[in-house]
Design a protein around this motif. Structure first.
Motif, mmCIF file in Angstrom:
data_model
loop_
_atom_site.group_PDB
_atom_site.id
_atom_site.type_symbol
_atom_site.label_atom_id
_atom_site.label_comp_id
_atom_site.label_asym_id
_atom_site.label_seq_id
_atom_site.Cartn_x
_atom_site.Cartn_y
_atom_site.Cartn_z
ATOM 1 N N ASP A 164 23.544 -58.731 7.783
ATOM 2 C CA ASP A 164 22.695 -58.614 6.595
ATOM 3 C C ASP A 164 22.904 -57.304 5.825
ATOM 4 N N GLY A 165 23.788 -56.451 6.301
ATOM 5 C CA GLY A 165 24.078 -55.207 5.600
ATOM 6 C C GLY A 165 23.080 -54.105 5.851
ATOM 7 N N LYS A 166 22.070 -54.365 6.692
ATOM 8 C CA LYS A 166 21.072 -53.334 6.958
ATOM 9 C C LYS A 166 21.645 -52.257 7.869
ATOM 10 N N ARG A 167 21.073 -51.052 7.729
ATOM 11 C CA ARG A 167 21.561 -49.921 8.533
ATOM 12 C C ARG A 167 20.607 -49.686 9.695
ATOM 13 N N VAL A 168 21.163 -49.426 10.881
ATOM 14 C CA VAL A 168 20.362 -49.147 12.083
ATOM 15 C C VAL A 168 20.908 -47.915 12.768
ATOM 16 N N SER A 169 20.088 -47.322 13.651
ATOM 17 C CA SER A 169 20.552 -46.151 14.406
ATOM 18 C C SER A 169 21.582 -46.590 15.435
ATOM 19 N N ILE A 170 22.308 -45.606 15.987
ATOM 20 C CA ILE A 170 23.333 -45.959 16.985
ATOM 21 C C ILE A 170 22.698 -46.530 18.249
ATOM 22 N N VAL A 176 32.394 -48.811 4.825
ATOM 23 C CA VAL A 176 32.972 -50.048 5.362
ATOM 24 C C VAL A 176 32.042 -50.557 6.450
ATOM 25 N N GLY A 177 31.505 -51.783 6.285
ATOM 26 C CA GLY A 177 30.510 -52.293 7.213
ATOM 27 C C GLY A 177 31.032 -53.346 8.164
ATOM 28 N N ALA A 178 32.199 -53.934 7.853
ATOM 29 C CA ALA A 178 32.714 -55.011 8.701
ATOM 30 C C ALA A 178 34.221 -55.129 8.478
ATOM 31 N N ILE A 179 34.839 -55.974 9.284
ATOM 32 C CA ILE A 179 36.275 -56.271 9.182
ATOM 33 C C ILE A 179 36.414 -57.740 8.791
ATOM 34 N N PHE A 180 37.326 -58.009 7.854
ATOM 35 C CA PHE A 180 37.590 -59.398 7.489
ATOM 36 C C PHE A 180 38.917 -59.811 8.107
ATOM 37 N N ASP A 181 38.826 -60.720 9.098
ATOM 38 C CA ASP A 181 40.015 -61.222 9.792
ATOM 39 C C ASP A 181 40.704 -62.233 8.865
ATOM 40 N N THR A 182 41.840 -61.828 8.304
ATOM 41 C CA THR A 182 42.517 -62.669 7.309
ATOM 42 C C THR A 182 43.202 -63.875 7.942
ATOM 43 N N GLU A 183 43.376 -63.833 9.243
ATOM 44 C CA GLU A 183 43.986 -64.986 9.916
ATOM 45 C C GLU A 183 42.921 -66.034 10.262
ATOM 46 N N ALA A 184 41.785 -65.561 10.791
ATOM 47 C CA ALA A 184 40.717 -66.494 11.154
ATOM 48 C C ALA A 184 39.782 -66.767 9.992
ATOM 49 N N GLY A 220 26.192 -57.555 0.233
ATOM 50 C CA GLY A 220 26.825 -56.322 -0.256
ATOM 51 C C GLY A 220 27.634 -55.603 0.796
ATOM 52 N N VAL A 221 27.898 -56.260 1.929
ATOM 53 C CA VAL A 221 28.658 -55.610 3.009
ATOM 54 C C VAL A 221 30.111 -55.450 2.592
ATOM 55 N N LYS A 222 30.620 -54.223 2.747
ATOM 56 C CA LYS A 222 32.033 -53.969 2.443
ATOM 57 C C LYS A 222 32.872 -54.356 3.643
ATOM 58 N N MET A 223 33.954 -55.078 3.402
ATOM 59 C CA MET A 223 34.792 -55.572 4.488
ATOM 60 C C MET A 223 36.224 -55.109 4.279
ATOM 61 N N LEU A 224 36.791 -54.616 5.342
ATOM 62 C CA LEU A 224 38.183 -54.171 5.324
ATOM 63 C C LEU A 224 39.044 -55.303 5.866
ATOM 64 N N GLN A 225 40.061 -55.677 5.107
ATOM 65 C CA GLN A 225 40.932 -56.766 5.549
ATOM 66 C C GLN A 225 41.815 -56.303 6.706
ATOM 67 N N ALA A 226 42.010 -57.197 7.667
ATOM 68 C CA ALA A 226 42.815 -56.844 8.836
ATOM 69 C C ALA A 226 43.555 -58.080 9.329
ATOM 70 N N SER A 227 44.722 -57.820 9.887
ATOM 71 C CA SER A 227 45.481 -58.894 10.519
ATOM 72 C C SER A 227 46.204 -58.314 11.722
ATOM 73 N N SER A 228 46.603 -59.198 12.635
ATOM 74 C CA SER A 228 47.232 -58.724 13.875
ATOM 75 C C SER A 228 48.647 -58.231 13.645
ATOM 76 N N ILE A 229 49.283 -58.652 12.528
ATOM 77 C CA ILE A 229 50.640 -58.157 12.230
ATOM 78 C C ILE A 229 50.624 -57.473 10.876
ATOM 79 N N SER A 230 51.533 -56.529 10.669
ATOM 80 C CA SER A 230 51.571 -55.753 9.423
ATOM 81 C C SER A 230 51.952 -56.658 8.261
ATOM 82 N N SER A 231 51.235 -56.469 7.146
ATOM 83 C CA SER A 231 51.526 -57.267 5.957
ATOM 84 C C SER A 231 52.587 -56.622 5.095
ATOM 85 N N ARG A 232 52.991 -55.422 5.434
ATOM 86 C CA ARG A 232 53.895 -54.702 4.534
ATOM 87 C C ARG A 232 55.175 -54.219 5.184
#
Length: 1747
Positions: A1549-1555, A1503-1511, A1683-1695
């Motif tokens: 850009d999906g590139k990997r870097v050191s911490i 998982v490389g990023a978060i997708f803000d489903t509200e914004a 190719g960045v994988k994004m996890l969907q997120a919102s400030s309130i629970s969808s379920r």
């Protein structure tokens, strides 16, 4: 043989030495006498008369001599001599057991001490013989004496013992001989005989301790009747070591008292013999045992007797005097409580309150003089003298403590705990002559409490009367009043009369009158008011309009300047109080802030000033310090300190914060409140304050003199007149407005102009014109005089190669640093952001220009958030010195140093005063450093020099650089200036002259320097000898000719050497171009783009500076070994590439330019260096790139360098395509011989059904191209073994096969056998096949039919292994074996074989119908055997597919052998077999079970990023954490998953870097770096300190270098993304591999394998429920392009409360499918609007089975 002393002796020897006479000898010979009879007669000679065996104490007690010595019943010397006599006469005797022992035996059994073993062995040699050191022969005592092995005295002593025991002992014969015989036998000489005749006194009588002969001692000895032992009688004595006396702090034995000389010999003897008792002797020796007592306490008038500590508390004696007397008590043994007459240790005295705990450490140190100081190194107890020598205490302290001891009885020995006379102490090393001399001087080390004068301890003791009842020595004192309780009111706290006396405010006479009650505190307070309260500070100002107001209010009203008000407020705080002139109250700073008398913003500064009155807190000790001490420690500046001291001095004196009183300067000097330098400064009356009226500097005293003093209140009020408000007069600065007051403060406005402004005589506009240079600058270089309009921006000039990028970038930085980016065409100024938006500067330069622009608007201080200038930012480490100089030089050339706080240019000297630059920068700028590049010459130059070259544009007035006149040559990537080529020594000056004269053209130079400017001589491709084809490196890998690792190395070498090469088309391409032309696959893209940076340059993460490959290695952007490999490839391909100038240079030039250091230069130029980073696929050797190139060939057509791949098994071919054969071999299990199918059938090893099945597997496919007379071509494949033919054109027309399959075969993606299998399946069994495809030809499914038939469809990329199939078995087996193949083929024992294109399957455990035989299907080279379909009418099961991974990282170089065991079940059932040739069916019964399939897993991105489903916005994980979309634990674990699988993902850009890079880029917070280090190590490896190998996370857990919980988490993350990472090999490992490599145990492997039950250690940012990482991956969006994988997120629970694991509730899922995946593997996409990037929802193939 006769028994001698230590060994047998013959009768012949006894005859010869005279022990036996002739008659006796003859009788022995004749047998008339026996050996025992003669032995009795000759006992004295054979055994002797015996030595003194032990002692008898008193009437009965018997003991050994050694035991008597231990119990001190006899002198040590006497005992040792008697033991030596025993040894010399043959044996050590144990009188208790009546045993005779050798010395070694006696030591072993403890009969004698091992301490005298060597001495006794020497004596024993007198009996057994001394060893001649030269010859090794045995010597007698006499011979040993002659050879000087022993002295004569010892010899006589030993011989005397022997003579008394029976005669002289012959060590060789081991018998005693008379002196006469010994003389004859050379065991003695006349001298020794004479000596022995004298009967010398060689021994000591234990009773009398007098000298005595051995014979005399023996005469005293009675012989014990029972044993015959000779025992020496001893008088009974007491053990002196057990007679204990009571010392000062511990007991001491009589023995020790005797040894140290306290007990004399007679007294000691009487004690031992019981004639005197310990108590009697103790009385006589009391002085030494207890001393004469120390001063125990004091008697004070009517107060009576009290301890020294109590007297100190009651102020009846000086603390110093009391402490010294207490130390004397401790040093002489005990602290004395005179009230209870008890003696205590220091710890006991502290516990009982006899002394204060505050001096505990001091008293413990003094007590060490009595009990011993501890040696810090050895831990031993040291005396005072030894402690002084080791510098534990100083000499002065040592003398003082020793003087107290001497006065109390002598020098106290801490080990013996007794007092010793000085002479004895000197001998015992308790003193030296220097200390003895010092003590004799009777130094005055103590203080007389009465007179307070120094005195010796002895003189104080003489003044002490002894209390009759207790015998205590008490010091008499006159009673005093307690001056510490007579309190005066100081400035901020009470102060005692004693303190006022000590500091000199009270004189002695006044003090005495106070103590006697002759004066009262109020009377003395009135006299000392100036010291106690001061004369008062300036309280406020008086305005005609406002009346009396505070300084703070006057400042707000602009009645007085801010600086003047602040200084006067500081003076109030420093002199004790903030004064409110309206209420006439004196307040502390905190109270004044609360009441609004001063602003809260001034609180910190005023609290610091107030500390001058109440004391500064020492940051180290926490103690209060005076203003002067704070100045010395750097807590307050010298100027500020002088200001505050002047105010105090003007008010009453220097304020002592501890006493809270004002003191005269001379007294303050003595009390360390001032030094001479400050006194001198104060006497100069410096003007430290500002007169509010004139704004001139004046002293505080001068201001006080101007004040009006209120007669009632005493307040000093300063009169002022009203003024205009200069803070409301605004000027237009560079980036913001600035007030007249600010311009005055920073020196831009002079006082005269400022006053004219204030009085309205001049306007802001008028003054602005005069100071325009400071407000706006004098103009900067705006662009280049080029283009159609003669006005071109630097960015455009750079793009058009009119000026170099470096020169343009530096000039753009100068613009940004001086305020704005200028558009020379529109004559408009823009901020960097505006300039980027308008395309005036490149987006890639935006960040570095923002940084430069900050020099104008201010860098933010990370600590205070204040804005800093470029110089200040450099001091804080925000920018480096070179950058600071470059930006500051531009500012200075334009108008001065830009102060971001006021947004105006200031001259360098003013800037230095204001701290905008320091002295170092000031001097550096004055030297005019060359920070810029001349676009003409590319030589460094100053900004001012460039300005002089500029011309003013007639229409705009802007300064424009003239267009450079220089030629450029096409380089590797960019144009290269001729000047640069000269500097690189590729061209000479004469070449340039010829170019300018037209004798040389740029094309001539380009042709001459082609190896340096273009192309590459690196390894371009591969020549395949087998096919006589030139292949690209990647295609060679696809064809199985190269390993992926070797492929990557060669491709990286190409990329790093300038270009990717297409060897087929002879094209030189960039990495991006090569990728677009499919010259390599996506798996290498990122690696090659990274390698290409060796050509284009690496970018520094912070500064954006382009650096070379070596600099990237130095900055840890490239791993060193990898970097060296790339550099070697560059050198071997033409030279080191200079990325800044886009051409190659020789190694020596690169070294000279500093592109690498000396160490790297040696590595690169040393031909013997063994850095071999490349692999020869033919010989499997590690080589340097140059060595590998030498093994290459040159393409005749193109001249390119090709790596030949040798054809190890050349095949003859008569057709256009290679013939592929498959032969089935059957092995006899008994003989191991191979048979054909027919032979096996004839010998009845297989039945007919099996024979038909296996016969069908044998084939020999070939490709035939037939050209008709009309030119048309037919494409046919033919099985030479069966004659089967398939016309491909015909099959395409009938749609039996698809064109894509033919294209796969044509592109060599599948082999001819695989192609034939597909055709066979489609042509013959199309109706019976059950095919399932996910989204493309490349998917693979295994779906059993309801009847139990297993049909197989597989594709080009699947590598599957079917295992676990079982059936009814007897004793036969079928073996499928593959050898030397790049894929793993599988035998087909089937009726409906439907294996397609390039399936590589391995089947194990399938059962069939064979009887006691082994059937082997063997393939060689690249032949592929179809997978069987074995069906049964009675049972059916599901299929299993398992990803088969080899142990090594390279999959395609594996030899695999799989065994299929088939045992016949004797029954009447049948097997149905469908043949692809004639569909013949044969029946037999077989039972088959197949395990359910596992999903094949490739490497998956985390998982490389978060997708803000509200914004509807992609954001980083850190940003999601900041927005509250994910919790901190989930955020950390998502980042851990990234770090442990390759690095932090850049969401852009999906590139990997050191911490570390991620932290610099702002992708993660700084505090997250430490938390993520273990996860990063899980990828890069944990270094084993011993082996230097890198351990994987799994091994790190086993070695306990990684906590189990964190480690298990990392392992789950790695498994979920493709496998465990091997940092040593740089590849992924399957769980099976990890088990084989002993990374994991079985239990851990099972847990990791079961991905469905991975730990739910994250919180779903959408449902807010617990979820595993695998489940998160399944529910991600994937951004197209990156190719960045994004996890969907919102400030309130969808379920709500529903579980995220309920598949029915998962969005986009159908019931029964996994979350995030739909049945049938259909892809689902989410369209979020046309303005947004499209994201695809990733899905995974589901394998389903039907029964």
């Amino acid at each position: 043989m006769f028994d001698g002393i230590r060994k047998p002796v013959s009768a012949q020897q006894l005859l010869e030495c005279g022990v036996l006479d002739k008659p006796t000898f003859n009788k022995l010979i004749k047998g008339e006498k026996t050996v025992p009879e003669v032995s009795v007669d000759k006992k004295i000679f054979l055994k002797g008369t015996g030595s003194i065996a032990g002692v008898k104490v008193g009437s009965s007690e018997k003991m050994s001599i050694s035991e008597a010595k231990k119990q001190m019943l006899m002198p040590l010397e006497s005992a040792d001599l008697l033991l030596e006599a025993q040894a010399a006469t043959g044996h050590i005797i144990d009188p208790i057991t009546n045993q005779k022992l050798t010395v070694e035996e006696a030591c072993a059994r403890g009969v004698v001490d091992r301490g005298i073993r060597d001495k006794l062995l020497a004596a024993e040699a007198a009996a057994v013989g001394f060893k001649d050191p030269h010859t090794g022969k045995s010597l007698s005592v006499f011979e040993a004496m002659k050879k000087a092995l022993i002295d004569k005295k010892t010899a006589v002593c030993l011989l005397q013992a022997q003579e008394s025991a029976g005669g002289i002992l012959d060590p060789n014969l081991s018998v005693f001989l008379s002196k006469e015989t010994a003389l004859k036998c050379c065991l003695l000489d006349q001298d020794l005989v004479h000596a022995l005749t004298q009967n010398p006194q060689c021994y000591i009588d234990p009773d009398t301790e007098h000298r005595v002969s051995y014979g005399a001692l023996k005469k005293k000895c009675p012989i014990e009747s029972r044993t015959g032992l000779v025992l020496l009688p001893l008088a009974e004595k007491k053990d002196p070591s057990k007679l204990m006396f009571d010392g000062v702090r511990k007991t001491v034995s009589a023995q020790k008292l005797f040894e140290c000389g306290i007990l004399d010999k007679p007294t000691f003897e009487k004690l031992i013999k019981g004639q005197k008792t310990v108590p009697e002797v103790s009385v006589d020796k009391k002085l030494f045992l207890k001393g004469t007592e120390s001063i125990a306490g004091v008697t004070v008038g009517s107060l009576g007797k009290m301890s020294i500590s109590e007297a100190k508390k009651k102020m009846q004696m000086l603390p110093e005097s009391a402490d010294l007397l207490l130390e004397a008590q401790a040093a002489t043994g005990h602290i004395i409580d005179p009230i209870t007459n008890q003696k205590w240790t220091v710890e006991e005295a502290c516990a009982r309150g006899v002394v204060d705990r505050s001096i505990r450490d001091k008293l413990l140190a003094a007590e060490s003089a009595a009990v011993g100081f501890k040696d810090p190194h050895t831990g031993k107890s040291l005396s005072v003298f030894e402690a002084m020598k080791k510098a534990i205490i100083d000499k002065k302290t040592a003398v003082r403590l020793l003087q107290a001891q001497e006065s109390a009885g002598g020098i106290l020995d801490p080990n013996l705990s007794i007092f010793l006379p000085i002479e004895t102490a000197l001998k015992h090393n308790l003193l030296d002559q220097d200390l003895v001399y010092a003590l004799k001087q009777n130094p005055e080390c103590y203080i007389d409490p009465e007179t307070e004068h120094s005195a010796s301890y002895g003189s104080l003791k003489k003044k002490c009367p002894t209390e009759p009842r207790t015998g205590l020595m008490l010091l008499s004192l006159a009673e005093k009043k307690d001056p510490s309780k007579m309190m005066f009111d100081g400035l901020r706290k009470p102060v005692s009369a004693q303190q006022l006396l000590d500091c000199g405010v009270l004189d002695q006479s006044t003090f005495n009158m106070l103590i006697k009650g002759e004066k009262t505190i109020p009377e003395v307070s009135a006299d000392k008011k100036v010291n106690l309260k001061g004369t008062g500070s300036i309280a406020g100002v008086n305005s005609s309009t406002q009346g009396n107001i505070s300084f703070s209010e006057a400042k707000k009203l602009k009645i007085i300047s801010e600086d003047s008000a602040n200084l006067l407020l500081d003076a109030q705080a420093a002199t004790g109080h903030i004064i409110d002139p309206k209420t006439e109250q004196k307040l502390t700073v905190e109270v004044a802030c609360i009441r609004g008398v001063v602003d809260f913003k001034d609180q910190i500064r005023l609290l610091a000033a107030e500390s001058a009155a109440i004391g500064f807190k020492d940051p180290s000790s926490g103690k209060l310090m005076s203003l002067f001490e704070a100045m010395k420690k750097g807590l307050i500046g010298e100027t500020t300190g002088l200001n505050l001291l002047q105010a105090q001095d003007s008010v009453g004196g220097i304020l002592d914060p501890n006493l809270s009183v004002f003191l005269p300067k001379d007294v303050a000097l003595k009390r360390n409140l001032l030094d001479e330098k400050l006194i001198h400064a104060l006497k100069q009356n410096p003007p430290c304050y500002l007169d509010p009226e004139t704004e001139h500097n004046v002293s505080y005293g001068a201001l006080k003199a101007k004040c009006n003093t209120n007669t009632h209140t005493g307040l000093h009020i300063l009169p002022v007149s009203g003024k205009l408000d200069p803070s409301k007069l605004f000027f237009d600065g560079v980036h913001k407005t600035v007030t007249a007051q600010q311009l005055l403060d920073c020196g831009v406005l002079d006082k005269q102009t400022f006053d004219q402004l204030m009085k309205g005589k001049r306007t802001v506009s008028e003054v602005s014109v005069d100071i325009k240079m400071f407000l706006k600058g004098t103009g900067l270089i705006a662009g280049v005089a080029a283009g159609p309009l003669g006005q071109m921006s630097f960015t455009e000039a750079k793009k058009q190669k009119i000026i170099s990028s470096d020169s343009a970038n530096k000039l753009l930085l100068a613009q940004a640093a001086t305020g704005y980016i200028i558009d020379p065409r529109t004559n408009k100024k823009h901020t960097v952001k505006e300039a980027c938006a308008r395309g005036l500067v490149d987006k890639e330069n935006e960040s570095i220009l923002f940084s430069a622009e900050t020099a104008a608007i201010g860098y933010q201080d990370p600590d205070t958030a204040k804005f800093l200038s470029a110089g200040q930012a450099m001091r804080k480490g925000i920018i480096n010195k070179d950058t600071a100089l470059q930006l500051l030089q531009a500012q200075d050339s334009v108008g001065g140093i830009l102060d971001p706080s006021v947004s105006v240019f200031l001259p360098k000297n003013i800037a230095k005063k204001r701290g905008l630059i320091d002295e170092e920068l000031y001097q550096a700028l004055n030297k005019s450093p060359k920070c810029y590049l001349d676009p003409d010459t590319q030589q460094p130059t100053t900004y001012a020099s460039l300005k002089t070259k500029c011309k003013s544009d007639p229409s705009t007035g802007l300064l424009l650089l003239p267009k450079p006149k220089q030629s450029t040559i096409r380089g590797l990537r960019n144009e290269v200036s001729v000047i640069e080529l000269v500097e690189a020594k590729l061209l000479s000056k004469s070449d340039v002259d010829q170019l300018n004269a037209g004798k040389l053209t740029t094309q001539d130079i380009e042709d001459r320097l082609r190896p340096y400017l273009g192309g590459s001589t690196c390894i371009a491709g591969v020549y395949d000898e087998a096919s006589n084809k030139v292949l690209s490196i990647y295609q060679a890998m696809k064809n199985g000719l190269l390993r992926p690792g070797t492929t990557l190395e060669l491709l990286e070498a190409q990329a790093a050497s300038g270009f990717m090469i297409d060897p087929v088309n002879n094209l030189f391409l960039t990495v991006a171009e090569a990728y677009n032309k499919r010259l390599f696959g996506p798996e290498f893209k990122e690696k090659l783009l990274s390698a290409e940076k060796a050509v284009t340059g690496y970018k520094m993460p912070v500064t954006g500076e382009i650096i070379s490959l070596f600099q990237a290695i130095e900055n840890s952007l490239v791993e060193k070994g990898h970097g060296i490999r790339l550099l070697e490839a560059q050198i071997a391909s033409g030279g080191i590439i200079d990325p800044q100038h886009s051409h190659r240079i020789d190694v020596n030039i690169a070294y000279g330019r500093g592109y690498f250091n000396e160490e790297m230069n040696k590595i690169l130029t040393d031909e013997s260096d063994d850095t071999k980073g490349f692999f020869d696929p033919n010989t499997e050797e590690n080589l340097t790139y140059l060595e590998l190139k030498k093994r290459c060939i040159s393409d005749e057509k193109t001249g390119l360098i090709l790596l030949p791949i040798i054809d190890k098994k050349k095949q003859e071919s008569s057709k256009k395509n290679t013939v592929r054969k498959r032969r089935v071999i059957i092995v006899d299990p008994e003989t191991g011989k191979e048979m054909t199918i027919r032979e096996a059938y004839d010998k009845k090893y297989i039945d007919y059904n099996t024979y038909l099945e296996l016969l069908e597997q044998e084939c020999e496919w070939e490709e035939i191209t037939i050209t008709a007379p009309d030119g048309s071509m037919r494409f046919v494949i033919n099985d030479r073994s069966t004659g089967r033919q398939y016309d491909i054109n015909d099959l395409l027309e009938k749609q039996v096969i698809d064109q894509s399959v033919v294209e796969q075969y044509r592109s060599q993606a599948i082999t001819i056998n695989q192609f034939a299998d597909i055709i066979c399946n489609q042509a013959t069994h199309k109706s019976s096949l059950s095919s399932s495809s996910s989204s493309s030809v490349s998917s693979s499914n295994l779906i059993p039919e309801p009847s139990g038939k297993l049909s197989v469809t597989s594709s080009s990329s699947s590598m599957l292994s079917t295992s676990g199939t079982s059936a009814s078995l007897s004793s036969s087996s079928v073996t499928s074996s593959t050898s030397k193949t790049s894929v793993v083929p599988v035998p087909s024992i089937t009726s409906s074989s439907s294996s397609s294109s390039s399936s590589m399957l391995s089947t194990s455990g399938i059962s069939g119908s064979l009887s006691s035989s082994s059937v082997t299907s063997s393939t060689s080279k690249t032949s592929v055997v179809p997978v069987p379909s074995i069906t049964s009418s009675s049972s059916s099961s599901s299929s299993s597919t398992v990803v088969s991974r080899p142990l090594s990282p390279t999959v395609t170089k594996t030899t695999t052998t799989k065994t299929t065991t088939i045992i016949e079940k004797r029954s009447s059932s049948s097997v149905v077999a469908e043949k692809c040739s004639d569909s013949l069916k044969q029946e037999s019964h077989v039972s088959i079970t197949l395990s359910p399939p596992l999903e094949p897993v490739g490497e998956v991105e985390p998982v490389g990023a978060i997708f803000d489903t509200e914004a509807l916005e992609k954001i980083s994980i850190t940003e999601a954490l900041n927005r509250g979309l994910v919790d901190s634990i989930t955020a950390q674990r998502l980042l851990e998953a990234q770090a442990c699988t390759g690095g932090i993902v850049n969401p852009t850009d999906g590139k990997r870097v050191s911490i570390q890079e991620a932290s610099q880029m702002g992708l993660i917070a700084n505090d997250m770096v430490t938390k993520l280090k273990p996860a990063q190590k899980a990828y890069f490896g944990f270094e084993d300190l011993k082996t230097k190998k890198k351990l994987s996370a799994a091994l790190a857990i086993k070695e306990m270098w990684l906590p189990y919980e964190a480690g298990q988490r990392f392992l789950e993350f790695q498994v979920a993304t493709g496998g465990l990472y091997d940092p040593e090999k740089g590849c992924r490992r399957s769980i099976e591999d990890a088990l084989k490599m002993d990374w994991l145990d079985q239990r851990t492997a099972q847990k990791l394998q079961d991905v469905k039950n991975h730990t739910k250690n994250l919180t779903c940012p959408k449902s807010k429920l617990r979820i595993s990482y695998k489940e998160i991956l399944d529910n991600c969006l994937v951004e197209e392009g990156t190719g960045v994988k994004m996890l969907q997120a919102s400030s309130i629970s969808s379920r709500g409360i529903s579980s995220p694991y309920n598949v029915a509730s998962a969005p986009g899922s159908k019931t029964g499918s996994r979350s995030g995946s739909q049945r049938g593997s259909r892809r689902s996409s989410l369209d979020l609007g046309s303005s947004l990037t499209q994201y695809n929802l990733t899905t995974f193939t589901s394998f389903s089975s039907t029964r």
